[in-house]
Scaffold this motif. Structure first.
Motif, PDB file in Angstrom:
ATOM      1  N   THR A 137       9.953 -17.581 -14.217  1.00 40.37           N
ATOM      2  CA  THR A 137       8.701 -17.888 -14.844  1.00 40.37           C
ATOM      3  C   THR A 137       6.876 -17.707 -13.673  1.00 40.37           C
ATOM      4  O   THR A 137       7.864 -18.262 -12.031  1.00 40.37           O
ATOM      5  CB  THR A 137       8.654 -19.057 -14.728  1.00 40.37           C
ATOM      6  N   LEU A 138       6.498 -17.415 -13.977  1.00 39.03           N
ATOM      7  CA  LEU A 138       5.066 -17.067 -12.623  1.00 39.03           C
ATOM      8  C   LEU A 138       4.465 -17.849 -13.470  1.00 39.03           C
ATOM      9  O   LEU A 138       4.434 -18.769 -14.539  1.00 39.03           O
ATOM     10  CB  LEU A 138       4.009 -15.441 -13.323  1.00 39.03           C
ATOM     11  N   LEU A 139       3.546 -18.796 -12.044  1.00 39.45           N
ATOM     12  CA  LEU A 139       2.735 -19.932 -11.997  1.00 39.45           C
ATOM     13  C   LEU A 139       1.787 -19.334 -11.574  1.00 39.45           C
ATOM     14  O   LEU A 139       1.464 -19.115 -10.110  1.00 39.45           O
ATOM     15  CB  LEU A 139       3.348 -21.490 -11.137  1.00 39.45           C
ATOM     16  N   ALA A 140       0.556 -19.716 -11.893  1.00 42.95           N
ATOM     17  CA  ALA A 140      -1.049 -18.659 -12.203  1.00 42.95           C
ATOM     18  C   ALA A 140      -1.310 -20.165 -10.349  1.00 42.95           C
ATOM     19  O   ALA A 140      -1.157 -20.744  -9.766  1.00 42.95           O
ATOM     20  CB  ALA A 140      -1.642 -20.189 -13.415  1.00 42.95           C
ATOM     21  N   GLY A 141      -1.775 -18.813  -9.468  1.00 39.67           N
ATOM     22  CA  GLY A 141      -1.956 -19.461  -8.486  1.00 39.67           C
ATOM     23  C   GLY A 141      -1.290 -19.610  -7.267  1.00 39.67           C
ATOM     24  O   GLY A 141      -1.425 -18.938  -6.210  1.00 39.67           O
ATOM     25  N   LEU A 142      -0.139 -19.476  -7.757  1.00 45.50           N
ATOM     26  CA  LEU A 142       1.143 -19.458  -6.724  1.00 45.50           C
ATOM     27  C   LEU A 142       1.832 -18.589  -6.740  1.00 45.50           C
ATOM     28  O   LEU A 142       2.693 -17.950  -5.474  1.00 45.50           O
ATOM     29  CB  LEU A 142       1.922 -20.875  -7.345  1.00 45.50           C
ATOM     30  N   GLY A 143       2.565 -17.745  -7.666  1.00 42.86           N
ATOM     31  CA  GLY A 143       3.570 -16.424  -8.078  1.00 42.86           C
ATOM     32  C   GLY A 143       4.593 -16.635  -8.324  1.00 42.86           C
ATOM     33  O   GLY A 143       4.941 -17.701  -9.216  1.00 42.86           O
ATOM     34  N   VAL A 144       6.184 -16.306  -8.000  1.00 43.94           N
ATOM     35  CA  VAL A 144       6.463 -16.719  -8.554  1.00 43.94           C
ATOM     36  C   VAL A 144       8.043 -17.987  -8.963  1.00 43.94           C
ATOM     37  O   VAL A 144       8.673 -18.519  -7.374  1.00 43.94           O
ATOM     38  CB  VAL A 144       8.369 -15.220  -8.815  1.00 43.94           C
ATOM     39  N   GLU A 145       7.845 -19.008  -9.701  1.00 42.73           N
ATOM     40  CA  GLU A 145       8.721 -20.055  -9.237  1.00 42.73           C
ATOM     41  C   GLU A 145      10.182 -19.868  -8.582  1.00 42.73           C
ATOM     42  O   GLU A 145      10.993 -18.964  -9.367  1.00 42.73           O
ATOM     43  CB  GLU A 145       8.965 -21.176 -10.962  1.00 42.73           C
ATOM     44  N   GLY A 146      10.292 -20.296  -7.829  1.00 41.90           N
ATOM     45  CA  GLY A 146      11.293 -19.999  -7.505  1.00 41.90           C
ATOM     46  C   GLY A 146      11.039 -18.999  -6.166  1.00 41.90           C
ATOM     47  O   GLY A 146      12.799 -18.862  -5.508  1.00 41.90           O
ATOM     48  N   ASP A 147      10.264 -18.383  -5.949  1.00 47.51           N
ATOM     49  CA  ASP A 147      10.895 -17.508  -5.704  1.00 47.51           C
ATOM     50  C   ASP A 147      10.056 -18.335  -3.564  1.00 47.51           C
ATOM     51  O   ASP A 147       8.985 -18.385  -3.541  1.00 47.51           O
ATOM     52  CB  ASP A 147       9.914 -15.889  -5.464  1.00 47.51           C
ATOM     53  N   ALA A 148      11.048 -16.944  -2.327  1.00 47.93           N
ATOM     54  CA  ALA A 148      10.135 -17.673  -1.256  1.00 47.93           C
ATOM     55  C   ALA A 148       9.268 -17.340  -1.432  1.00 47.93           C
ATOM     56  O   ALA A 148       8.542 -17.675   0.480  1.00 47.93           O
ATOM     57  CB  ALA A 148      11.243 -16.454  -0.305  1.00 47.93           C
ATOM     58  N   HIS A 149       8.194 -16.901  -1.616  1.00 48.59           N
ATOM     59  CA  HIS A 149       6.560 -15.744  -1.496  1.00 48.59           C
ATOM     60  C   HIS A 149       6.733 -16.497  -2.462  1.00 48.59           C
ATOM     61  O   HIS A 149       4.751 -16.679  -2.159  1.00 48.59           O
ATOM     62  CB  HIS A 149       6.782 -14.085  -1.143  1.00 48.59           C
ATOM     63  N   LEU A 150       6.567 -17.949  -3.138  1.00 51.38           N
ATOM     64  CA  LEU A 150       5.290 -18.439  -3.768  1.00 51.38           C
ATOM     65  C   LEU A 150       4.790 -19.400  -2.635  1.00 51.38           C
ATOM     66  O   LEU A 150       5.077 -20.350  -1.335  1.00 51.38           O
ATOM     67  CB  LEU A 150       6.765 -19.628  -4.400  1.00 51.38           C
ATOM     68  N   GLY A 151       3.167 -19.421  -3.316  1.00 56.44           N
ATOM     69  CA  GLY A 151       2.279 -20.382  -2.079  1.00 56.44           C
ATOM     70  C   GLY A 151       0.543 -19.549  -2.736  1.00 56.44           C
ATOM     71  O   GLY A 151       0.586 -18.618  -2.800  1.00 56.44           O
TER      72      GLY A 151
END
Length: 180
Positions: free
Chosen positions: A25-39
């Protein structure tokens, strides 16, 4: 320009490879939900060490599956997720896209292309000699980077293998991809 999603991957830990999943799941403005590079700000360790307040232009990493076929011809066996990408595509020339291209993926998700992945020496820890296959100089001395592209999530949504990928190019003049 259209293609398909061949695989989707994520990893909540800062490890080189990412395991494949049935969906991400991609989260707008953040990245991949549950991924270390989210933010919103950088998450890659080297970039955090330099300036942790930099915007995260590397929220999503995409690689074209055709690269794995090219690498196989040089004796390297690589599977989706093993080079750390979140989305493996097929049938679309990711490296030929201009900066600002919008990738419409699946039913809702949209990723804005920000630039080229700049592979590091960790890639040779994964498989010796792989770095020179994905980043090398051409006859004019220009560095050629083949390890995929990076993007930010413009619109969130679920993505699964088999989903369509449609590229919407920005208005000209097109800006070539540079490392981010």
């Amino acid at each position: 320009m259209n293609g398909t999603v061949a695989a989707v991957c994520r990893n909540g830990e800062h490890e080189f490879s990412k395991p494949q999943h049935e969906s991400i799941t991609l989260l707008a403005g953040l990245g991949v939900e549950g991924d270390a590079h989210l933010g919103v700000t950088v998450k890659h360790r080297s970039r955090v060490a330099r300036d942790p307040s930099q915007p995260n232009l590397r929220q999503v990493h995409l690689i074209h599956h055709e690269l794995f076929d090219e690498l196989a011809a040089t004796g390297h066996t690589v599977q989706p997720g093993e080079l750390g990408e979140n989305i493996t595509t097929s049938g679309i020339d990711l490296l030929g896209l201009p900066r600002g291209t919008l990738l419409h993926i699946g039913d809702h998700a949209v990723v804005e292309v920000t630039g080229l992945r700049n592979p590091c020496t960790q890639i040779d820890d994964f498989q010796p000699g792989l770095l020179k296959q994905v980043a090398h100089r051409d006859n004019e001395g220009t560095i050629i980077r083949k390890a995929g592209i990076m993007g930010i999530v413009a619109t969130g949504g679920a993505i699964r293998p088999g989903d369509q990928v449609r590229a919407a190019l920005p208005e000209p003049p097109h800006q070539p991809l540079e490392r981010v």
